[in-house]
Design a protein around this motif. Structure first.
Motif, mmCIF file in Angstrom:
data_model
loop_
_atom_site.group_PDB
_atom_site.id
_atom_site.type_symbol
_atom_site.label_atom_id
_atom_site.label_comp_id
_atom_site.label_asym_id
_atom_site.label_seq_id
_atom_site.Cartn_x
_atom_site.Cartn_y
_atom_site.Cartn_z
ATOM 1 N N PRO A 22 6.713 79.152 42.915
ATOM 2 C CA PRO A 22 6.053 78.274 41.946
ATOM 3 C C PRO A 22 7.013 77.272 41.301
ATOM 4 O O PRO A 22 6.614 76.153 40.963
ATOM 5 C CB PRO A 22 5.495 79.256 40.901
ATOM 6 C CG PRO A 22 5.387 80.569 41.605
ATOM 7 C CD PRO A 22 6.508 80.582 42.608
ATOM 8 N N GLU A 23 8.282 77.684 41.143
ATOM 9 C CA GLU A 23 9.250 76.794 40.504
ATOM 10 C C GLU A 23 9.588 75.578 41.361
ATOM 11 O O GLU A 23 10.032 74.554 40.840
ATOM 12 C CB GLU A 23 10.537 77.561 40.178
ATOM 13 C CG GLU A 23 10.361 78.676 39.160
ATOM 14 C CD GLU A 23 9.881 79.985 39.787
ATOM 15 O OE1 GLU A 23 9.829 80.987 39.046
ATOM 16 O OE2 GLU A 23 9.544 80.008 40.997
ATOM 17 N N ILE A 24 9.450 75.689 42.668
ATOM 18 C CA ILE A 24 9.754 74.577 43.572
ATOM 19 C C ILE A 24 8.467 73.975 44.124
ATOM 20 O O ILE A 24 8.137 72.823 43.851
ATOM 21 C CB ILE A 24 10.695 75.026 44.711
ATOM 22 C CG1 ILE A 24 12.044 75.468 44.129
ATOM 23 C CG2 ILE A 24 10.897 73.884 45.719
ATOM 24 C CD1 ILE A 24 13.048 75.943 45.161
ATOM 25 N N GLY A 25 7.740 74.734 44.904
ATOM 26 C CA GLY A 25 6.468 74.267 45.429
ATOM 27 C C GLY A 25 6.591 73.011 46.267
ATOM 28 O O GLY A 25 7.685 72.562 46.627
ATOM 29 N N GLY A 26 5.449 72.410 46.578
ATOM 30 C CA GLY A 26 5.434 71.178 47.350
ATOM 31 C C GLY A 26 6.135 70.025 46.651
ATOM 32 O O GLY A 26 6.938 69.317 47.275
ATOM 33 N N PRO A 27 5.865 69.802 45.348
ATOM 34 C CA PRO A 27 6.535 68.701 44.655
ATOM 35 C C PRO A 27 8.050 68.827 44.658
ATOM 36 O O PRO A 27 8.769 67.844 44.860
ATOM 37 C CB PRO A 27 5.965 68.795 43.230
ATOM 38 C CG PRO A 27 4.622 69.424 43.409
ATOM 39 C CD PRO A 27 4.814 70.416 44.519
ATOM 40 N N GLY A 28 8.564 70.040 44.443
ATOM 41 C CA GLY A 28 10.011 70.235 44.453
ATOM 42 C C GLY A 28 10.605 69.984 45.823
ATOM 43 O O GLY A 28 11.686 69.397 45.956
ATOM 44 N N GLN A 29 9.903 70.417 46.868
ATOM 45 C CA GLN A 29 10.402 70.192 48.213
ATOM 46 C C GLN A 29 10.388 68.709 48.549
ATOM 47 O O GLN A 29 11.288 68.207 49.242
ATOM 48 C CB GLN A 29 9.558 70.969 49.221
ATOM 49 C CG GLN A 29 10.172 71.018 50.616
ATOM 50 C CD GLN A 29 11.529 71.700 50.631
ATOM 51 O OE1 GLN A 29 11.688 72.812 50.124
ATOM 52 N NE2 GLN A 29 12.525 71.035 51.201
ATOM 53 N N ARG A 30 9.411 67.996 48.054
ATOM 54 C CA ARG A 30 9.371 66.547 48.271
ATOM 55 C C ARG A 30 10.509 65.850 47.510
ATOM 56 O O ARG A 30 11.046 64.844 47.983
ATOM 57 C CB ARG A 30 8.012 65.997 47.850
ATOM 58 C CG ARG A 30 6.876 66.446 48.774
ATOM 59 C CD ARG A 30 5.517 66.123 48.199
ATOM 60 N NE ARG A 30 5.292 64.679 48.149
ATOM 61 C CZ ARG A 30 4.316 64.121 47.432
ATOM 62 N NH1 ARG A 30 3.483 64.879 46.711
ATOM 63 N NH2 ARG A 30 4.166 62.808 47.445
ATOM 64 N N ARG A 31 10.881 66.392 46.359
ATOM 65 C CA ARG A 31 12.039 65.834 45.644
ATOM 66 C C ARG A 31 13.323 66.049 46.443
ATOM 67 O O ARG A 31 14.198 65.178 46.469
ATOM 68 C CB ARG A 31 12.166 66.471 44.253
ATOM 69 C CG ARG A 31 11.060 66.089 43.282
ATOM 70 C CD ARG A 31 11.350 66.588 41.879
ATOM 71 N NE ARG A 31 10.220 66.361 41.001
ATOM 72 C CZ ARG A 31 9.291 67.269 40.710
ATOM 73 N NH1 ARG A 31 9.391 68.507 41.223
ATOM 74 N NH2 ARG A 31 8.288 66.977 39.915
ATOM 75 N N LEU A 32 13.433 67.210 47.061
ATOM 76 C CA LEU A 32 14.595 67.471 47.908
ATOM 77 C C LEU A 32 14.626 66.482 49.072
ATOM 78 O O LEU A 32 15.683 65.932 49.400
ATOM 79 C CB LEU A 32 14.561 68.904 48.436
ATOM 80 C CG LEU A 32 14.868 70.010 47.411
ATOM 81 C CD1 LEU A 32 14.458 71.375 47.957
ATOM 82 C CD2 LEU A 32 16.341 69.998 47.037
ATOM 83 N N LYS A 33 13.474 66.231 49.667
ATOM 84 C CA LYS A 33 13.409 65.295 50.792
ATOM 85 C C LYS A 33 13.781 63.888 50.360
ATOM 86 O O LYS A 33 14.378 63.119 51.125
ATOM 87 C CB LYS A 33 12.011 65.312 51.404
ATOM 88 C CG LYS A 33 11.870 64.429 52.643
ATOM 89 C CD LYS A 33 10.509 64.573 53.300
ATOM 90 C CE LYS A 33 10.392 63.678 54.535
ATOM 91 N NZ LYS A 33 9.083 63.852 55.228
ATOM 92 N N ALA A 34 13.449 63.514 49.135
ATOM 93 C CA ALA A 34 13.730 62.168 48.639
ATOM 94 C C ALA A 34 15.166 61.996 48.160
ATOM 95 O O ALA A 34 15.621 60.869 47.953
ATOM 96 C CB ALA A 34 12.770 61.833 47.493
ATOM 97 N N ALA A 35 15.895 63.106 47.988
ATOM 98 C CA ALA A 35 17.213 63.060 47.354
ATOM 99 C C ALA A 35 18.296 62.526 48.278
ATOM 100 O O ALA A 35 18.289 62.759 49.488
ATOM 101 C CB ALA A 35 17.595 64.454 46.867
ATOM 102 N N ARG A 36 19.224 61.809 47.668
ATOM 103 C CA ARG A 36 20.442 61.344 48.346
ATOM 104 C C ARG A 36 21.628 62.019 47.654
ATOM 105 O O ARG A 36 21.877 61.788 46.469
ATOM 106 C CB ARG A 36 20.568 59.817 48.231
ATOM 107 C CG ARG A 36 19.478 59.041 48.958
ATOM 108 C CD ARG A 36 19.622 57.541 48.711
ATOM 109 N NE ARG A 36 20.956 57.058 49.057
ATOM 110 C CZ ARG A 36 21.311 56.654 50.271
ATOM 111 N NH1 ARG A 36 20.436 56.672 51.263
ATOM 112 N NH2 ARG A 36 22.537 56.218 50.506
ATOM 113 N N VAL A 37 22.345 62.853 48.386
ATOM 114 C CA VAL A 37 23.450 63.630 47.825
ATOM 115 C C VAL A 37 24.749 63.271 48.534
ATOM 116 O O VAL A 37 24.809 63.294 49.772
ATOM 117 C CB VAL A 37 23.182 65.147 47.942
ATOM 118 C CG1 VAL A 37 24.375 65.948 47.411
ATOM 119 C CG2 VAL A 37 21.907 65.519 47.186
ATOM 120 N N LEU A 38 25.787 62.975 47.754
ATOM 121 C CA LEU A 38 27.103 62.670 48.304
ATOM 122 C C LEU A 38 27.996 63.892 48.155
ATOM 123 O O LEU A 38 28.187 64.401 47.041
ATOM 124 C CB LEU A 38 27.727 61.484 47.557
ATOM 125 C CG LEU A 38 29.097 61.018 48.064
ATOM 126 C CD1 LEU A 38 28.978 60.423 49.459
ATOM 127 C CD2 LEU A 38 29.716 60.003 47.098
#
Length: 257
Positions: A22-38
């Motif tokens: 519940p803490e991550i869910g679909g919205p959280g996974q979509r945030r991970l997909k959108a993220a740019r990490v160096l």
């Protein structure tokens, strides 16, 4: 507000154990997909960071490293293999990421990060992870992240001990005061030779796995907006005693960092 990218059927199955949380869910996974990490450094700390963030579905991973894989690296830098000896660490790490998750894009920066080029590099990403092993680069990364207002997940290791913190000096705490910066922990680099390198002092391979995995966890928390990141707290790990301790630190009144 930026529109988050949708998840494909393949991604929904791949990340099912995240999405059911519940803490991550679909919205959280979509945030991970959108993220740019160096990730600065594809060595001991960078290896587990890159592997777990790739597996977690971070959409873009940038790798800063100008070194080549050597035999002494393989005791702890598990993203590289014996067949990678002599290859660029950045390229070797990119190939490993592609094996783990073909959905992840990778940007290579095969250069040495300095105070001059760090701000431009940092500005192109949402979050930075410091996996370096020298104070000169650590200060350059931290100063650039403070300047460009990018969260920084910092860790350091030596022999049997590790430390970890999250830096967001451009934001305020719950009391309205500014969060501490890296220079509140270390006002200036120690004199040359005072802190021995891992090459000189040694380091247990599994230790960097512990600390790098913790860095990846903090990054996932920051990206998805869950939990309490280690802002203003320094996590200390004593591997020989199997003990974790956390100490709080604050911004110095006279600091500008």
């Amino acid at each position: 507000m930026t529109t988050l990218p949708p998840l494909t059927d393949d991604e929904l199955e791949r990340y099912a154990r995240h999405i059911v949380l519940p803490e991550i869910g679909g919205p959280g996974q979509r945030r991970l997909k959108a993220a740019r990490v160096l990730v600065v450094g594809a060595g001991g700390l960078g290896a587990p960071v890159l592997a777990y963030l790739a597996a977690a579905g971070v959409g873009m991973l940038g790798i800063v490293d100008d070194d080549a894989v050597s035999l002494s690296n393989l005791q702890r830098q598990v993203i590289h293999g014996t067949d990678s000896l002599g290859r660029s660490k950045a390229e070797s790490a990119r190939d490993a990421i592609r094996r783990i998750n073909p959905h992840v894009e990778v940007e290579l920066h095969e250069l040495r990060l300095t105070s001059e080029n760090a701000p431009v590099l940092v500005a192109g990403y949402d979050l930075v992870i410091d996996g370096t092993d020298n104070f000169e680069t650590r200060f350059a990364v931290a100063d650039a992240c403070a300047q460009e207002k990018r969260p920084l997940v910092h860790a350091a290791v030596g022999r049997f001990d590790g430390s970890l913190t999250v830096l967001k000096p451009f934001e305020t705490d719950t009391d309205g005061g500014k969060n501490p910066s890296y220079r509140d922990l270390f006002p200036e680099p120690p004199p040359p030779g005072l802190v021995p390198s891992c090459a000189a002092a040694g380091v247990v391979g599994a230790l960097v796995g512990v600390m790098g995995t913790l860095q990846a966890m903090e990054a996932i928390k920051l990206i998805t907006g869950i939990g309490e990141p280690l802002v203003g707290r320094l996590l200390l790990y004593d591997a020989l005693a199997a003990r974790f301790d956390t100490i709080r630190y604050k911004r110095r009144d006279s600091g500008d960092g």
